[in-house]
Write a protein that holds these residues in place. Sequence first.
Motif, PDB file in Angstrom:
ATOM      1  N   SER B 167       2.468  -7.076  21.955  1.00  0.00           N
ATOM      2  CA  SER B 167       2.939  -7.987  20.926  1.00  0.00           C
ATOM      3  C   SER B 167       1.914  -8.178  19.825  1.00  0.00           C
ATOM      4  CB  SER B 167       3.268  -9.338  21.543  1.00  0.00           C
ATOM      5  OG  SER B 167       4.101  -9.182  22.637  1.00  0.00           O
ATOM      6  N   TYR B 168       0.652  -8.323  20.207  1.00  0.00           N
ATOM      7  CA  TYR B 168      -0.342  -8.671  19.198  1.00  0.00           C
ATOM      8  C   TYR B 168      -0.942  -7.468  18.498  1.00  0.00           C
ATOM      9  CZ  TYR B 168      -0.117 -13.586  19.979  1.00  0.00           C
ATOM     10  OH  TYR B 168       0.323 -14.867  20.012  1.00  0.00           O
ATOM     11  N   GLU B 169      -0.784  -6.272  19.119  1.00  0.00           N
ATOM     12  CA  GLU B 169      -1.323  -5.084  18.476  1.00  0.00           C
ATOM     13  C   GLU B 169      -0.655  -4.846  17.128  1.00  0.00           C
ATOM     14  OE1 GLU B 169      -3.034  -1.920  21.332  1.00  0.00           O
ATOM     15  OE2 GLU B 169      -1.162  -1.177  20.523  1.00  0.00           O
ATOM     16  N   LEU B 170       0.642  -5.189  17.040  1.00  0.00           N
ATOM     17  CA  LEU B 170       1.372  -4.979  15.789  1.00  0.00           C
ATOM     18  C   LEU B 170       0.751  -5.792  14.654  1.00  0.00           C
ATOM     19  CD1 LEU B 170       5.008  -5.096  17.094  1.00  0.00           C
ATOM     20  CD2 LEU B 170       3.852  -3.153  16.114  1.00  0.00           C
ATOM     21  N   SER B 171       0.584  -7.097  14.885  1.00  0.00           N
ATOM     22  CA  SER B 171       0.016  -7.929  13.827  1.00  0.00           C
ATOM     23  C   SER B 171      -1.422  -7.520  13.536  1.00  0.00           C
ATOM     24  CB  SER B 171       0.040  -9.400  14.233  1.00  0.00           C
ATOM     25  OG  SER B 171       1.102  -9.665  15.072  1.00  0.00           O
ATOM     26  N   TYR B 172      -2.140  -7.151  14.614  1.00  0.00           N
ATOM     27  CA  TYR B 172      -3.528  -6.714  14.494  1.00  0.00           C
ATOM     28  C   TYR B 172      -3.631  -5.527  13.540  1.00  0.00           C
ATOM     29  CZ  TYR B 172      -8.133  -5.560  16.538  1.00  0.00           C
ATOM     30  OH  TYR B 172      -9.448  -5.309  16.758  1.00  0.00           O
ATOM     31  N   GLY B 173      -2.730  -4.551  13.749  1.00  0.00           N
ATOM     32  CA  GLY B 173      -2.760  -3.375  12.896  1.00  0.00           C
ATOM     33  C   GLY B 173      -2.269  -3.666  11.482  1.00  0.00           C
ATOM     34  N   MET B 174      -1.189  -4.448  11.380  1.00  0.00           N
ATOM     35  CA  MET B 174      -0.603  -4.720  10.061  1.00  0.00           C
ATOM     36  C   MET B 174      -1.550  -5.526   9.182  1.00  0.00           C
ATOM     37  SD  MET B 174       2.653  -3.657   9.888  1.00  0.00           S
ATOM     38  CE  MET B 174       3.975  -4.715   9.378  1.00  0.00           C
ATOM     39  N   SER B 175      -2.355  -6.424   9.812  1.00  0.00           N
ATOM     40  CA  SER B 175      -3.185  -7.303   9.002  1.00  0.00           C
ATOM     41  C   SER B 175      -4.275  -6.536   8.277  1.00  0.00           C
ATOM     42  CB  SER B 175      -3.802  -8.387   9.878  1.00  0.00           C
ATOM     43  OG  SER B 175      -4.680  -7.807  10.813  1.00  0.00           O
ATOM     44  N   LEU B 176      -4.728  -5.415   8.872  1.00  0.00           N
ATOM     45  CA  LEU B 176      -5.815  -4.707   8.194  1.00  0.00           C
ATOM     46  C   LEU B 176      -5.316  -3.643   7.240  1.00  0.00           C
ATOM     47  CD1 LEU B 176      -6.179  -1.842   9.932  1.00  0.00           C
ATOM     48  CD2 LEU B 176      -7.359  -3.336  11.477  1.00  0.00           C
ATOM     49  N   VAL B 177      -3.989  -3.406   7.212  1.00  0.00           N
ATOM     50  CA  VAL B 177      -3.463  -2.421   6.259  1.00  0.00           C
ATOM     51  C   VAL B 177      -3.716  -2.892   4.824  1.00  0.00           C
ATOM     52  CG1 VAL B 177      -1.397  -1.225   5.487  1.00  0.00           C
ATOM     53  CG2 VAL B 177      -1.759  -1.610   7.891  1.00  0.00           C
ATOM     54  N   GLY B 178      -3.658  -4.232   4.599  1.00  0.00           N
ATOM     55  CA  GLY B 178      -3.946  -4.755   3.268  1.00  0.00           C
ATOM     56  C   GLY B 178      -5.315  -4.311   2.774  1.00  0.00           C
ATOM     57  N   VAL B 179      -6.307  -4.387   3.659  1.00  0.00           N
ATOM     58  CA  VAL B 179      -7.658  -3.959   3.292  1.00  0.00           C
ATOM     59  C   VAL B 179      -7.680  -2.465   2.989  1.00  0.00           C
ATOM     60  CG1 VAL B 179      -9.991  -3.683   4.163  1.00  0.00           C
ATOM     61  CG2 VAL B 179      -8.773  -5.794   4.553  1.00  0.00           C
ATOM     62  N   LEU B 180      -6.966  -1.687   3.830  1.00  0.00           N
ATOM     63  CA  LEU B 180      -6.941  -0.239   3.610  1.00  0.00           C
ATOM     64  C   LEU B 180      -6.353   0.075   2.236  1.00  0.00           C
ATOM     65  CD1 LEU B 180      -5.743   1.120   7.065  1.00  0.00           C
ATOM     66  CD2 LEU B 180      -8.033   0.606   6.275  1.00  0.00           C
ATOM     67  N   ILE B 181      -5.308  -0.677   1.845  1.00  0.00           N
ATOM     68  CA  ILE B 181      -4.699  -0.449   0.532  1.00  0.00           C
ATOM     69  C   ILE B 181      -5.698  -0.779  -0.576  1.00  0.00           C
ATOM     70  CG2 ILE B 181      -2.918  -1.267  -1.050  1.00  0.00           C
ATOM     71  CD1 ILE B 181      -1.111  -1.667   1.297  1.00  0.00           C
ATOM     72  N   SER B 334       2.093 -11.210   8.701  1.00  0.00           N
ATOM     73  CA  SER B 334       1.334 -10.006   8.353  1.00  0.00           C
ATOM     74  C   SER B 334       2.178  -9.071   7.490  1.00  0.00           C
ATOM     75  CB  SER B 334       0.840  -9.302   9.614  1.00  0.00           C
ATOM     76  OG  SER B 334       1.903  -8.956  10.435  1.00  0.00           O
ATOM     77  N   VAL B 335       3.490  -9.036   7.721  1.00  0.00           N
ATOM     78  CA  VAL B 335       4.348  -8.195   6.873  1.00  0.00           C
ATOM     79  C   VAL B 335       4.347  -8.732   5.448  1.00  0.00           C
ATOM     80  CG1 VAL B 335       6.715  -7.452   6.466  1.00  0.00           C
ATOM     81  CG2 VAL B 335       5.802  -7.419   8.768  1.00  0.00           C
ATOM     82  N   ILE B 336       4.465 -10.067   5.298  1.00  0.00           N
ATOM     83  CA  ILE B 336       4.448 -10.665   3.960  1.00  0.00           C
ATOM     84  C   ILE B 336       3.115 -10.367   3.273  1.00  0.00           C
ATOM     85  CG2 ILE B 336       4.361 -12.875   2.733  1.00  0.00           C
ATOM     86  CD1 ILE B 336       6.371 -13.887   4.849  1.00  0.00           C
ATOM     87  N   ASN B 337       2.032 -10.494   4.031  1.00  0.00           N
ATOM     88  CA  ASN B 337       0.710 -10.203   3.489  1.00  0.00           C
ATOM     89  C   ASN B 337       0.624  -8.767   2.990  1.00  0.00           C
ATOM     90  OD1 ASN B 337      -2.138 -10.654   3.064  1.00  0.00           O
ATOM     91  ND2 ASN B 337      -2.447  -9.345   4.840  1.00  0.00           N
ATOM     92  N   LEU B 338       1.177  -7.855   3.800  1.00  0.00           N
ATOM     93  CA  LEU B 338       1.139  -6.437   3.432  1.00  0.00           C
ATOM     94  C   LEU B 338       1.930  -6.191   2.150  1.00  0.00           C
ATOM     95  CD1 LEU B 338       0.636  -3.474   3.928  1.00  0.00           C
ATOM     96  CD2 LEU B 338       2.484  -3.472   5.576  1.00  0.00           C
ATOM     97  N   ILE B 339       3.148  -6.757   2.086  1.00  0.00           N
ATOM     98  CA  ILE B 339       3.991  -6.534   0.900  1.00  0.00           C
ATOM     99  C   ILE B 339       3.333  -7.140  -0.341  1.00  0.00           C
ATOM    100  CG2 ILE B 339       6.215  -7.096  -0.143  1.00  0.00           C
ATOM    101  CD1 ILE B 339       7.425  -6.910   2.639  1.00  0.00           C
ATOM    102  N   ALA B 340       2.791  -8.362  -0.181  1.00  0.00           N
ATOM    103  CA  ALA B 340       2.147  -9.016  -1.320  1.00  0.00           C
ATOM    104  C   ALA B 340       0.956  -8.189  -1.811  1.00  0.00           C
ATOM    105  CB  ALA B 340       1.697 -10.420  -0.921  1.00  0.00           C
ATOM    106  N   THR B 341       0.148  -7.670  -0.875  1.00  0.00           N
ATOM    107  CA  THR B 341      -1.000  -6.857  -1.265  1.00  0.00           C
ATOM    108  C   THR B 341      -0.553  -5.606  -1.993  1.00  0.00           C
ATOM    109  OG1 THR B 341      -2.016  -7.601   0.776  1.00  0.00           O
ATOM    110  CG2 THR B 341      -3.115  -5.836  -0.418  1.00  0.00           C
ATOM    111  N   ALA B 342       0.465  -4.933  -1.431  1.00  0.00           N
ATOM    112  CA  ALA B 342       0.950  -3.706  -2.059  1.00  0.00           C
ATOM    113  C   ALA B 342       1.450  -4.000  -3.468  1.00  0.00           C
ATOM    114  CB  ALA B 342       2.062  -3.089  -1.211  1.00  0.00           C
ATOM    115  N   ALA B 343       2.207  -5.107  -3.618  1.00  0.00           N
ATOM    116  CA  ALA B 343       2.715  -5.473  -4.940  1.00  0.00           C
ATOM    117  C   ALA B 343       1.559  -5.780  -5.884  1.00  0.00           C
ATOM    118  CB  ALA B 343       3.644  -6.682  -4.820  1.00  0.00           C
TER     119      ALA B 343
END
Lengths: 100, 350, 175
Positions: B167-181, B334-343
Amino acid sequence: MPSLNDYLVLSALLFAIGAGGVFMRRNLITILLSIEIMLNAVNLTFVAFGRALGTADGQIIVFFVMTVAAAEAAVGLAIVIALFRHRESLNPDTFKALKW
Amino acid sequence: MSFLLPPYPVIFGQIAMFLVVLLGLVHAAAGMVWVERKEAARMQQRVGPTRVGPFGLLQPFADVLKLMFKENLKPGAADTLLFYLAPLVCATTAFAAFSVVPIGPATTLLGLLDEPMKLQVADVNVAVLVVFAIASMGVYGIVLAGWASNSKYSLLGGLRSSAQMISYELSYGMSLVGVLILANSMSLTEIVDAQGASLLGIPHARWYIFLQPLGFLIFLTAGIAETNRAPFDFPEAEQELVAGYHTEYSSMTFALFFLAEYINMVTVSAVATDLFLGGWYFPFVPPSWGIGWLIFLAKVGALLFFYVWIRWTLPRYRYDQLMTFGWKILLPASVINLIATAAGVLYFGL
Amino acid sequence: MTLFYLFAALAVVSSLLVIAQRNPIYSVLLLIASFGALSGLYVLLEAPFAAVIQIIVYAGAIMVLFLFVVMLLNAPQEDTEYDVRVHPLMRPGPLKFGAALAVLLAVELVWALSSAPPASAFGPLPEITVTTIGRTLFTTYAFPFEVTSLLILVAMVGAVLMARREEHSGERGKR
């Protein structure tokens, strides 16, 4: 250096092992695992061809195969759990009545 | 593939680096045990260990000696092979995950080497993914320990652990995608270097924590869950499950689990420092001073202290609360964070 | 060269043991070993991204799911209508036929591939970074990508619906 053929032979062997598992085993979980072996054999073929052709397409197909495998595992295991609740068995031969 | 050996100083440098990381992790774990016991005592108005060494500093070593001399017990109905494999898996993955984490800028060791040496065991250009991959292997140690012990408490601990980790691996991975972007890279070294900026010659902090506050919070929370620390320590919830997955373990096999838990904490903190806290960069400290690794260690230490602090402050969640929190709050956030960062990157070019 | 044969042997042997094991827990673990070997082969094929997601997705997520279900059901042994100690060749007809078919498939594939003209070693590879893969994925393969996301959604709903315990005493929806 191993050539493309070596990878394809390995992939063929793995695929046959997976197919053999599906044919021979009488345990739903092992059968699902054998399907994963076959999917991975196919993945290896894609990556090897992608390497030979020098494109990223091979790795992208692998990405799709993995997604499908994840979906398959989730649904398959859910079915296994539901079946086990009804019959207390994992043997596919128990479930040949076409009804509960 | 060529196996040409690099020149000797580089080889010696890498072996030294390997030993430094290995011993550093072991001693960091020992130090953390001491800090944890002292801090727990302080928060509960006790004194904590004082007898062994000054301020009880040698307590962890006394603990290890005690564990070494204890008898190694194994339940009669346990699966022998898996029972002993499980702690090994746990400890190995904990050490291996740190291998791609840089702990400082490339250095010549005060002019000792001809060319700068990287302060990490292996420089991989997909380092973030490698840390993630190895960490995701660590769950097997816990799950197998739970299953192989053949005890109901262990089994429940193992089951809870696997559900929690997935369950937590998903958020763990998604949260750092913003940094990668934002950094446009997956190499930890490059990500850190992207955070070192200077204004008029004076270094200031362009840390990703300021651009990704939500991402950092999610990463830290999911990191606590991934390392099975309180308030998410369900696999070992002692009031319900005795000691969870390591109920049946004793002596050194238990020590390996203990070690793995603390090393995982160090790894998560180090990765968080590299990704969000600017690694070895600090405002008003130019890189030429060569104390980058000290800054890095200080930041990791601060995060580790935060871990201890959290553990002794917050009570444990209930299990269904944990699942609800993970799936219904952390993951959407984390999904919202990712979308906001990408935008933000796409439209404002952050 | 040696690495290829090492990984290939590891993959084949562990896959064989997967289907030879009686205990599903060992099957799952051996399959993880096989995936590790495949991941090594992907590195040899200069596809580090595929290698890493092989570990993260397959070994880190899908296999944990399998392990979880095996532990949840706690049904370690295979129950069959025949005695497990019977020699494989003495077992019921379909099993023998399946085994023969699998061996035939292997022989045929290997024969076809080895009689093909020998391929030369791989040429130089244009650099394929994660960026390249991402760009191709979201431009050329954008439609398949969207369809896959739909598939995941359907699978998720299906799995939840299927595995939900039917409770007649009012309290539905828990778990």
